[in-house]
Design a protein around this motif. Structure first.
Motif, PDB file in Angstrom:
ATOM      1  N   MET A  18       0.862  -1.189   0.000  1.00 46.39           N
ATOM      2  CA  MET A  18       0.000   0.000   0.000  1.00 46.39           C
ATOM      3  C   MET A  18       0.898   1.239   0.000  1.00 46.39           C
ATOM      4  SD  MET A  18      -2.409  -0.875   3.277  1.00 46.39           S
ATOM      5  CE  MET A  18      -1.612  -2.254   4.081  1.00 46.39           C
ATOM      6  N   LYS A  28       1.063   2.291  -6.952  1.00 46.81           N
ATOM      7  CA  LYS A  28       0.544   1.433  -8.036  1.00 46.81           C
ATOM      8  C   LYS A  28      -0.587   2.102  -8.821  1.00 46.81           C
ATOM      9  CE  LYS A  28      -0.132  -1.072  -4.708  1.00 46.81           C
ATOM     10  NZ  LYS A  28      -0.750  -1.909  -3.709  1.00 46.81           N
ATOM     11  N   ASP A  37      -8.833  -3.107  -6.730  1.00 50.64           N
ATOM     12  CA  ASP A  37      -9.590  -2.680  -5.535  1.00 50.64           C
ATOM     13  C   ASP A  37     -10.879  -1.968  -5.943  1.00 50.64           C
ATOM     14  OD1 ASP A  37      -7.974  -3.642  -3.531  1.00 50.64           O
ATOM     15  OD2 ASP A  37      -6.850  -1.789  -3.271  1.00 50.64           O
ATOM     16  N   PHE A  50     -13.911  -5.730   4.450  1.00 53.64           N
ATOM     17  CA  PHE A  50     -13.116  -6.370   5.508  1.00 53.64           C
ATOM     18  C   PHE A  50     -13.996  -6.615   6.726  1.00 53.64           C
ATOM     19  CE2 PHE A  50      -8.457  -6.947   5.290  1.00 53.64           C
ATOM     20  CZ  PHE A  50      -8.224  -6.573   3.980  1.00 53.64           C
ATOM     21  N   PHE A  88     -12.328 -11.203   1.927  1.00 53.76           N
ATOM     22  CA  PHE A  88     -11.836 -10.201   0.983  1.00 53.76           C
ATOM     23  C   PHE A  88     -10.821 -10.818   0.013  1.00 53.76           C
ATOM     24  CE2 PHE A  88      -8.594  -7.019  -0.171  1.00 53.76           C
ATOM     25  CZ  PHE A  88      -9.395  -6.180  -0.953  1.00 53.76           C
ATOM     26  N   ARG A  89      -9.944 -11.684   0.524  1.00 53.08           N
ATOM     27  CA  ARG A  89      -8.932 -12.298  -0.355  1.00 53.08           C
ATOM     28  C   ARG A  89      -9.593 -13.156  -1.427  1.00 53.08           C
ATOM     29  NH1 ARG A  89      -5.310  -8.660   0.431  1.00 53.08           N
ATOM     30  NH2 ARG A  89      -4.648  -8.496   2.589  1.00 53.08           N
ATOM     31  N   GLU A  92     -10.699 -10.859  -4.111  1.00 54.51           N
ATOM     32  CA  GLU A  92      -9.548 -10.413  -4.901  1.00 54.51           C
ATOM     33  C   GLU A  92      -9.166 -11.477  -5.934  1.00 54.51           C
ATOM     34  OE1 GLU A  92      -6.361  -7.594  -2.714  1.00 54.51           O
ATOM     35  OE2 GLU A  92      -6.370  -9.610  -1.978  1.00 54.51           O
ATOM     36  N   THR A 100      -2.859  -3.733  -8.526  1.00 57.93           N
ATOM     37  CA  THR A 100      -3.399  -4.760  -7.614  1.00 57.93           C
ATOM     38  C   THR A 100      -3.355  -4.260  -6.173  1.00 57.93           C
ATOM     39  OG1 THR A 100      -1.209  -5.710  -7.291  1.00 57.93           O
ATOM     40  CG2 THR A 100      -2.496  -6.577  -9.134  1.00 57.93           C
ATOM     41  N   GLY A 101      -4.206  -4.792  -5.322  1.00 53.57           N
ATOM     42  CA  GLY A 101      -4.136  -4.490  -3.898  1.00 53.57           C
ATOM     43  C   GLY A 101      -2.820  -5.018  -3.324  1.00 53.57           C
ATOM     44  N   ARG A 122      -7.347   2.384   6.637  1.00 51.82           N
ATOM     45  CA  ARG A 122      -6.888   1.147   5.999  1.00 51.82           C
ATOM     46  C   ARG A 122      -7.022  -0.003   6.979  1.00 51.82           C
ATOM     47  NH1 ARG A 122      -4.245   1.469   1.067  1.00 51.82           N
ATOM     48  NH2 ARG A 122      -3.880   3.596   0.419  1.00 51.82           N
ATOM     49  N   PRO A 123      -7.820  -1.020   6.595  1.00 52.00           N
ATOM     50  CA  PRO A 123      -8.127  -2.100   7.542  1.00 52.00           C
ATOM     51  C   PRO A 123      -6.902  -2.722   8.207  1.00 52.00           C
ATOM     52  CG  PRO A 123      -9.344  -2.403   5.488  1.00 52.00           C
ATOM     53  CD  PRO A 123      -8.484  -1.202   5.296  1.00 52.00           C
ATOM     54  N   LEU A 124      -5.800  -2.875   7.472  1.00 55.88           N
ATOM     55  CA  LEU A 124      -4.652  -3.572   8.057  1.00 55.88           C
ATOM     56  C   LEU A 124      -3.685  -2.650   8.810  1.00 55.88           C
ATOM     57  CD1 LEU A 124      -3.914  -6.146   5.223  1.00 55.88           C
ATOM     58  CD2 LEU A 124      -5.141  -6.520   7.355  1.00 55.88           C
ATOM     59  N   ARG A 162       5.918 -10.268   3.177  1.00 59.97           N
ATOM     60  CA  ARG A 162       5.370 -10.203   1.820  1.00 59.97           C
ATOM     61  C   ARG A 162       6.421 -10.198   0.718  1.00 59.97           C
ATOM     62  NH1 ARG A 162       0.269  -6.023   1.955  1.00 59.97           N
ATOM     63  NH2 ARG A 162      -1.131  -7.391   3.127  1.00 59.97           N
TER      64      ARG A 162
HETATM   65  C1  S3P Z   1      -4.292  -4.233   1.231  1.00 57.03           C
HETATM   66  C2  S3P Z   1      -4.065  -3.196   0.352  1.00 57.03           C
HETATM   67  C3  S3P Z   1      -5.121  -2.341  -0.185  1.00 57.03           C
HETATM   68  C4  S3P Z   1      -6.467  -3.076  -0.143  1.00 57.03           C
HETATM   69  C5  S3P Z   1      -6.723  -3.641   1.218  1.00 57.03           C
HETATM   70  C6  S3P Z   1      -5.645  -4.605   1.680  1.00 57.03           C
HETATM   71  C7  S3P Z   1      -3.140  -5.043   1.721  1.00 57.03           C
HETATM   72  O1  S3P Z   1      -4.839  -1.973  -1.533  1.00 57.03           O
HETATM   73  O2  S3P Z   1      -6.499  -4.112  -1.088  1.00 57.03           O
HETATM   74  O3  S3P Z   1      -6.845  -2.574   2.123  1.00 57.03           O
HETATM   75  O4  S3P Z   1      -3.366  -6.173   2.191  1.00 57.03           O
HETATM   76  O5  S3P Z   1      -1.998  -4.570   1.611  1.00 57.03           O
HETATM   77  P1  S3P Z   1      -3.721  -0.892  -1.986  1.00 57.03           P
HETATM   78  O6  S3P Z   1      -2.383  -1.546  -1.934  1.00 57.03           O
HETATM   79  O7  S3P Z   1      -4.114  -0.557  -3.397  1.00 57.03           O
HETATM   80  O8  S3P Z   1      -3.836   0.274  -1.091  1.00 57.03           O
END
Ligand code: S3P
Length: 173
Positions: free
Chosen positions: A13, A17, A36, A51, A59-60, A63, A80-81, A121-123, A143
């Motif tokens: 994030m 991108k 996203d 989420f 969510f995964r 995706e 991509t996320g 951002r959820p994470l 990652r």
């Molecule tokens: C995530 C990144 C986000 C989005 C979600 C989870 C991640 O996308 O898919 O919040 O797991 O890193 P961006 O990288 O486009 O912000």
């Protein structure tokens, strides 16, 4: 650059991108797909809402489905996320469908960029500001083995979005 294949931008994030992807789509005259946004449009919910409603694993799964829909689309620039490459066999799927570019940004720079929006951002929600760089570094260390499977890596620290886009063009040429 293989005219029949997609170009995938991957990375954490805040690595640029979406911004770089939009610019690259204009320069290459290809459609732009932000996975996203595609998921949000299809589900009629924001990423944080998804989420909340489905949990991370739900969510995964969305995706993964969204990535599969790229198989039927014209050659595009796809952003991509940040987590997408790290689940299922998504790196292999992307590499099969096109060129993959990892936008590699340092945890300190990512923390600087993500600080104002971390709560959305959820994470990253709930991480105290002083802990943000360490938290990002820890997530990134889990990652990077996925991200580094990309065909190309561009180090973005100190580069403008335009400069990153130009590097993408140069490596794809
Ligand atoms: C995530 C990144 C986000 C989005 C979600 C989870 C991640 O996308 O898919 O919040 O797991 O890193 P961006 O990288 O486009 O912000």
């Amino acid at each position: 650059m293989d005219a029949n294949k997609h170009i995938f931008l991957i990375g954490f994030m805040g690595s640029g991108k979406t911004t770089v992807g939009r610019m690259l789509s204009e320069s290459t005259d290809r459609p732009f797909i932000d996975l996203d946004h595609l998921i949000e449009d299809e589900q009629g919910k924001t990423i944080p809402e998804l989420f909340e409603a489905l949990g991370e694993s739900g969510f995964r799964a969305l995706e993964r489905q969204a990535l599969r829909t790229c198989e039927r689309k014209n050659p595009s620039v796809v952003s991509t996320g940040g987590g997408l490459p790290c689940f299922y066999d998504s790196m292999d799927v992307m590499k099969h469908m096109g060129a993959t570019i990892y936008l590699k940004t340092s945890p300190v720079e990512l923390a600087r960029r993500l600080q104002p929006e971390a709560a959305k951002r959820p994470l990253l929600k709930g991480v105290v500001l002083e802990q943000l760089p360490a938290h990002i570094a820890s997530m990134l260390s889990k990652r990077e083995s996925f991200y580094l499977q990309a065909d190309y890596v561009i180090e973005t620290d100190g580069l403008s979005d335009t400069a990153v886009m130009q590097r993408c063009l140069a490596i794809l040429r």
